[in-house]
Motif scaffolding. Structure first.
Motif, PDB file in Angstrom:
ATOM      1  N   LEU A 272       0.821  -1.209   0.000  1.00 23.57           N
ATOM      2  CA  LEU A 272       0.000   0.000   0.000  1.00 23.57           C
ATOM      3  C   LEU A 272       0.853   1.255   0.000  1.00 23.57           C
ATOM      4  O   LEU A 272       0.422   2.298  -0.483  1.00 23.57           O
ATOM      5  N   ASP A 275       0.844   6.204   0.708  1.00 21.06           N
ATOM      6  CA  ASP A 275      -0.460   6.848   0.517  1.00 21.06           C
ATOM      7  C   ASP A 275      -1.620   5.924   0.884  1.00 21.06           C
ATOM      8  O   ASP A 275      -2.764   6.164   0.514  1.00 21.06           O
ATOM      9  N   SER A 276      -1.260   4.890   1.652  1.00 19.29           N
ATOM     10  CA  SER A 276      -2.235   4.031   2.303  1.00 19.29           C
ATOM     11  C   SER A 276      -3.321   3.572   1.339  1.00 19.29           C
ATOM     12  O   SER A 276      -3.020   3.042   0.294  1.00 19.29           O
ATOM     13  N   ARG A 278      -5.624   5.184  -0.482  1.00 16.70           N
ATOM     14  CA  ARG A 278      -6.276   6.093  -1.448  1.00 16.70           C
ATOM     15  C   ARG A 278      -6.093   5.653  -2.890  1.00 16.70           C
ATOM     16  O   ARG A 278      -7.031   5.626  -3.674  1.00 16.70           O
ATOM     17  N   ARG A 279      -4.849   5.317  -3.240  1.00 17.48           N
ATOM     18  CA  ARG A 279      -4.645   4.861  -4.618  1.00 17.48           C
ATOM     19  C   ARG A 279      -4.407   3.367  -4.588  1.00 17.48           C
ATOM     20  O   ARG A 279      -3.308   2.895  -4.301  1.00 17.48           O
ATOM     21  N   LEU A 280      -5.419   2.587  -4.860  1.00 16.45           N
ATOM     22  CA  LEU A 280      -5.326   1.148  -4.643  1.00 16.45           C
ATOM     23  C   LEU A 280      -4.745   0.400  -5.839  1.00 16.45           C
ATOM     24  O   LEU A 280      -4.189  -0.670  -5.683  1.00 16.45           O
ATOM     25  N   GLY A 281      -4.866   0.959  -7.049  1.00 16.21           N
ATOM     26  CA  GLY A 281      -4.316   0.288  -8.228  1.00 16.21           C
ATOM     27  C   GLY A 281      -4.853  -1.122  -8.354  1.00 16.21           C
ATOM     28  O   GLY A 281      -6.055  -1.357  -8.273  1.00 16.21           O
ATOM     29  N   ASP A 282      -3.907  -2.087  -8.505  1.00 15.79           N
ATOM     30  CA  ASP A 282      -4.359  -3.477  -8.669  1.00 15.79           C
ATOM     31  C   ASP A 282      -4.481  -4.217  -7.334  1.00 15.79           C
ATOM     32  O   ASP A 282      -4.665  -5.432  -7.300  1.00 15.79           O
ATOM     33  N   TYR A 283      -4.389  -3.462  -6.230  1.00 14.07           N
ATOM     34  CA  TYR A 283      -4.480  -4.072  -4.900  1.00 14.07           C
ATOM     35  C   TYR A 283      -5.726  -4.957  -4.743  1.00 14.07           C
ATOM     36  O   TYR A 283      -5.609  -6.110  -4.284  1.00 14.07           O
TER      37      TYR A 283
END
Ligand SMILES: [Zn+2]
Length: 365
Positions: A272, A275-276, A278-283
């Motif tokens: 993560l 930026d924890s 907020r921007r998850l992308g392919d998480y």
């Protein structure tokens, strides 16, 4: 067929009643009789015995409950007395240690915490600090802990609390159970943090009514704890639930375990970044993939997501859950597995450590 002796039956009933009050909270004698399947005169005898030694008390409830049939008075509530049996709970995290004195009924009576940096992460330093801090808390409260439970983010041998490895603490082969027991002088249970998270969820959280549940936690590491048919699963020696090291991404990021593309490296704190959530992308894709495997292998009716996962937006969790239900053959067969965030908050592992300590205490009170 062997017939249990009356004193064995009484002891069994007494410890069942105490366990029910400990996990379920205050209850009327009538409710206790129903829940335990015992008659009211037996409940009266057991409650009187427990009150006599100071483990429970009876009080008129604040709001009148409907009087029992034939009785003109409101039913008394039976309450566990928190200070009558106190355990020490220790939650060793990667960045922080938290200790608490937890009373009968699961109430946290006192707590302390400190950051773990550099030398403070050294097992000797930690053991000394825990012992000193626990002593001060107990002195302030005027109680004595009768057992201790310790949560460690690592691979722990259940029999003697030997920590085989806690990579994120940089510990290998630490005889934590023996050494901590020597310093504290009480029975000690040391267990993996996700295992204790599962125990807390089972006793006090979302998993209360589920016989088959998986608890998945993520901070720096990712781990799992399993409840199967109402019992905590422990594997052959307590080494179980290292689901963070399932390979989900061949060729992915290197993991401290020596492999690459472990689930932990894809959905743990490092994935993560700063930026924890907020921007998850392919998480969410990696989270889904791991959960599909977990559900297919273990077949739970409920998956509880703890720690870092609880910071994920609800709609992300709902979307991941929907995708897991669609993709998992076991979930489809079950008619849909439930996937929820933990609601026990930051004290989850502390409460689990307390419950592990209480397991050996309740039957002996
Ligand atoms: Zn790994």
């Amino acid at each position: 067929m062997t017939v249990a002796r009356p004193d064995e039956v009484r002891r069994y009933n007494r410890s069942s009643l105490l366990r029910l009050l400990h996990t379920g909270g205050p209850a009327t004698r009538a409710a206790l009789a129903t829940d335990l399947g015992l008659n009211r005169s037996t409940i009266k005898m057991l409650v009187d015995g427990l009150a006599e030694v100071g483990l429970v008390e009876e009080r008129v409830p604040r709001q009148a409950v409907p009087p029992a049939r034939g009785a003109g008075r409101p039913s008394l509530l039976v309450l566990p007395k928190p200070q009558a049996a106190v355990v020490l709970a220790v939650d060793v995290q990667v960045e922080r240690a938290v200790i608490a004195l937890v009373g009968l009924g699961g109430q946290i009576l006192a707590r302390n915490s400190w950051n773990l940096h550099g030398r403070q992460r050294d097992p000797d330093e930690l053991i000394t600090h825990v012992a000193e801090s626990a002593h001060l808390l107990a002195e302030d409260l005027g109680v004595r802990a009768v057992a201790a439970g310790i949560s460690v983010p690592g691979v722990v041998r259940r029999a003697d609390g030997h920590v085989h490895a806690a990579a994120n603490l940089r510990w290998t082969e630490v005889a934590l159970g023996r050494r901590m027991g020597g310093v504290l002088g009480v029975p000690i249970v040391v267990a993996n943090d996700a295992e204790l998270g599962a125990l807390a969820e089972h006793v006090r959280g979302a998993g209360r009514d589920s016989g088959d549940a998986v608890f998945v936690s993520a901070d720096v590491g990712v781990g799992g704890g399993l409840i199967a048919q109402g019992k905590l699963l422990r594997g052959a020696a307590g080494y179980l639930g290292e689901i963070g090291h399932m390979t989900v991404h061949p060729g992915g990021r290197a993991c401290h375990c020596g492999n690459e593309g472990c689930w932990e490296t894809e959905v743990g704190q490092r994935a993560l970044g700063s930026d924890s959530v907020r921007r998850l992308g392919d998480y969410p894709d990696w989270l889904t993939l791991g959960l599909v495997n977990v559900v297919n292998v273990l077949g739970p009716e409920l998956v509880v997501l703890g720690d870092l996962f609880t910071a994920l937006p609800d709609e992300v969790v709902a979307d991941v859950a929907e995708r897991v239900r669609r993709r998992s053959i076991v979930s489809r067969a079950l008619g849909g597995v439930r996937i929820e965030k933990s609601t026990l908050g930051a004290d989850l592992k502390l409460l689990g450590a307390a419950e592990a300590a209480f397991e050996g205490v309740l039957g002996a009170l």
